[in-house]
Design an enzyme around this catalytic site. Sequence first.
Site, PDB file in Angstrom:
ATOM      1  N   GLY A   1       0.796  -1.221   0.000  1.00 49.44           N
ATOM      2  CA  GLY A   1       0.000   0.000   0.000  1.00 49.44           C
ATOM      3  C   GLY A   1       0.820   1.257   0.000  1.00 49.44           C
ATOM      4  O   GLY A   1       0.278   2.366  -0.039  1.00 49.44           O
TER       5      GLY A   1
ATOM      6  N   HIS B   1      -0.368   4.983   7.191  1.00 43.33           N
ATOM      7  CA  HIS B   1      -1.320   3.863   7.226  1.00 43.33           C
ATOM      8  C   HIS B   1      -2.735   4.372   7.455  1.00 43.33           C
ATOM      9  O   HIS B   1      -3.613   3.610   7.860  1.00 43.33           O
ATOM     10  CB  HIS B   1      -0.948   2.873   8.339  1.00 43.33           C
ATOM     11  CG  HIS B   1       0.427   2.335   8.217  1.00 43.33           C
ATOM     12  ND1 HIS B   1       1.483   2.867   8.919  1.00 43.33           N
ATOM     13  CD2 HIS B   1       0.930   1.341   7.458  1.00 43.33           C
ATOM     14  CE1 HIS B   1       2.588   2.206   8.596  1.00 43.33           C
ATOM     15  NE2 HIS B   1       2.270   1.280   7.714  1.00 43.33           N
TER      16      HIS B   1
ATOM     17  N   CYS C   1     -14.578  27.106 -18.717  1.00 41.81           N
ATOM     18  CA  CYS C   1     -14.977  28.135 -19.686  1.00 41.81           C
ATOM     19  C   CYS C   1     -15.050  29.509 -19.027  1.00 41.81           C
ATOM     20  O   CYS C   1     -14.636  30.517 -19.611  1.00 41.81           O
ATOM     21  CB  CYS C   1     -16.320  27.766 -20.313  1.00 41.81           C
ATOM     22  SG  CYS C   1     -16.866  28.889 -21.606  1.00 41.81           S
TER      23      CYS C   1
ATOM     24  N   PRO D   1     -21.820  26.637 -22.935  1.00 41.67           N
ATOM     25  CA  PRO D   1     -21.247  27.823 -22.289  1.00 41.67           C
ATOM     26  C   PRO D   1     -20.636  28.810 -23.275  1.00 41.67           C
ATOM     27  O   PRO D   1     -20.705  30.021 -23.063  1.00 41.67           O
ATOM     28  CB  PRO D   1     -20.185  27.247 -21.348  1.00 41.67           C
ATOM     29  CG  PRO D   1     -19.878  25.889 -21.900  1.00 41.67           C
ATOM     30  CD  PRO D   1     -21.143  25.399 -22.504  1.00 41.67           C
TER      31      PRO D   1
END
Length: 596
Positions: free
Chosen positions: A57, A220, A403, A582
């Site tokens: 991990g 962890h 945009c 847009p």
Amino acid sequence: VPKKLVTTVSGCADDALAGLVACNPGLRLLQGHRVVLRDDLPAIRGRVALLSGGGSGHEPAHAGYVGKGMLTGVVAGAVFASPSVGSVLAAIRAVAQAGAAGILLIVKNYTGDRLNFGMALERARAEGADVRMVVVGDDCAFATPGKAGRRGICGTVLIHKVAGALAEAGASLDEVVEKVTAAAKAMGTLGLSLSPCSIPGSKPSFQLAEDEMELGLGIHGEAGVRRMKVLPADKAVETMLEHMTDPSNASHLSLSPGSSVVLVVNNLGGLSCLELGIVAGAAVRCLESRGIRIARALVGSFMTALEMAGVSLTLMLVDEELVGLIDAKTTAVAWPNIPAGPATTRREEVPAPTEGPRKPQDEPGTGPGTARVERVLERVCSTLLDIQDKLNELDRGAGDGDCGHTHARAAQAIREWMRARPPPAAPAQLLSALADVLLEQMGGSSGVLYGLFLTAAARSLRGRSDSPAWADAMDAGIEAMQRSVPGAVESQFPLGIPFPPEFPCIPHRYGGAAPGDRTMLDSLCAAAQALHALRGPGADPLQVLAAAVQSAEAAAEATRHMEAGAGRASYIRSSRLEQPDPGAVAVAAVLGAVLE
């Protein structure tokens, strides 16, 4: 439970190691164990072997650091779980039987790792192996560390590198232990996160509100020492470095002006590379302001906590010898190809290239015409800034949601341009100058399209002041946005950019859109159609413009029901596009601001 892209929850650690080994010919798995070893074990005969490991991990730790010049092997546990004594002992036996002249275990300071590696060490010594262990605790989070001591986190990777370079150079086990122990004591790490992480098949280990960040958390998913409101990157970095170097903090790292350090800016797993670069720059600036020399900087993912959106900073005090060990070559796949030189924000910039001959500029405008132009442009800029959030929200349906930001950049650029010099009152010169501003500063596809439109419209207006000229200019601008380059201009783009000769037969388009494709062209074409009335005798320009604005607004609203045929939105299912385009909304808003 958060989604994970795994085959099975129970087999994810084994599958990850198998994938790493499959893609890297210098690595081998040890049969029957979750152990990765160098494939050239005979090469360690007569040299110190280095073993490390811990829970999975944390990729690329630890197996990514196996290779010549770093680790000889690693032992992996399940996700966030220490490996077993049996697997650690099997790894020790494998390198001992390969002829290693001593074995060093490099262990992060967690109870499970210390117990499992420590028990394996005792059993290996009972079998006659020459084994030592160094426990790394570099965490600076706790002002008063408990009985367990400081946690071992990302600084462990630097210890892997220093030890690996020493072993590769032929140092004895005693010498390696002595030097890495000293290096580990002159090192500190601190983490900061915007999110928790979750083990496959489990829920997140803790929760953070949208406006919160956690300081000093472990790798962890353990909660940290302080929860605070989200800070800008530069302030967050300052907070981290202050905590790491605060003398009242028992686990602090002592830094004084003139010190040299190696800096590691470590992605805890889910931070974007954009954010990581911002944090790295802020860290270098902050250290330089304290008089610290950053001898080397490593930026990337070195020891992660699954998908945690966070970062850790590691500082190791170094001298020339340690810098040389950091620079030494290694074949470990996860060690970055860092340049042998210091990090600094004070690098001299490359001089800007000399600009080519510019078209002659008219004198800055004066008089009532210029004042009128300034008022109109200011209304346009205010309108675009006011609808920035609305445009961003409309744009999120197509993916990026920028945009509004793009049009706001245009508004700010136009305002700065007007502050620098009064705009010309002559229409052709005005539109040409605006085209230059937008092409240079607006960015995005909108910047290019507006630039094309205004450049062509300005060309059409040259030497004309009659009302029909505006209808012609609108048509010319739209044509430029749709134009096929080879058919319209044989060897050059309209802006003078050479057309690639290797593609003479491909119909290149700047925009490639047409009315009905759900783009800004829908509003523009509707307005252009209305402006054609200017060509009729006795047309009232204000009434025609008002009709053009109404047509543009109606066309923008009509895009709500269109299927996108061009632009980024064309990749999205039409069922998801339930809002107006847009770009079309922005065009209608600009035209409306001109009319006010």
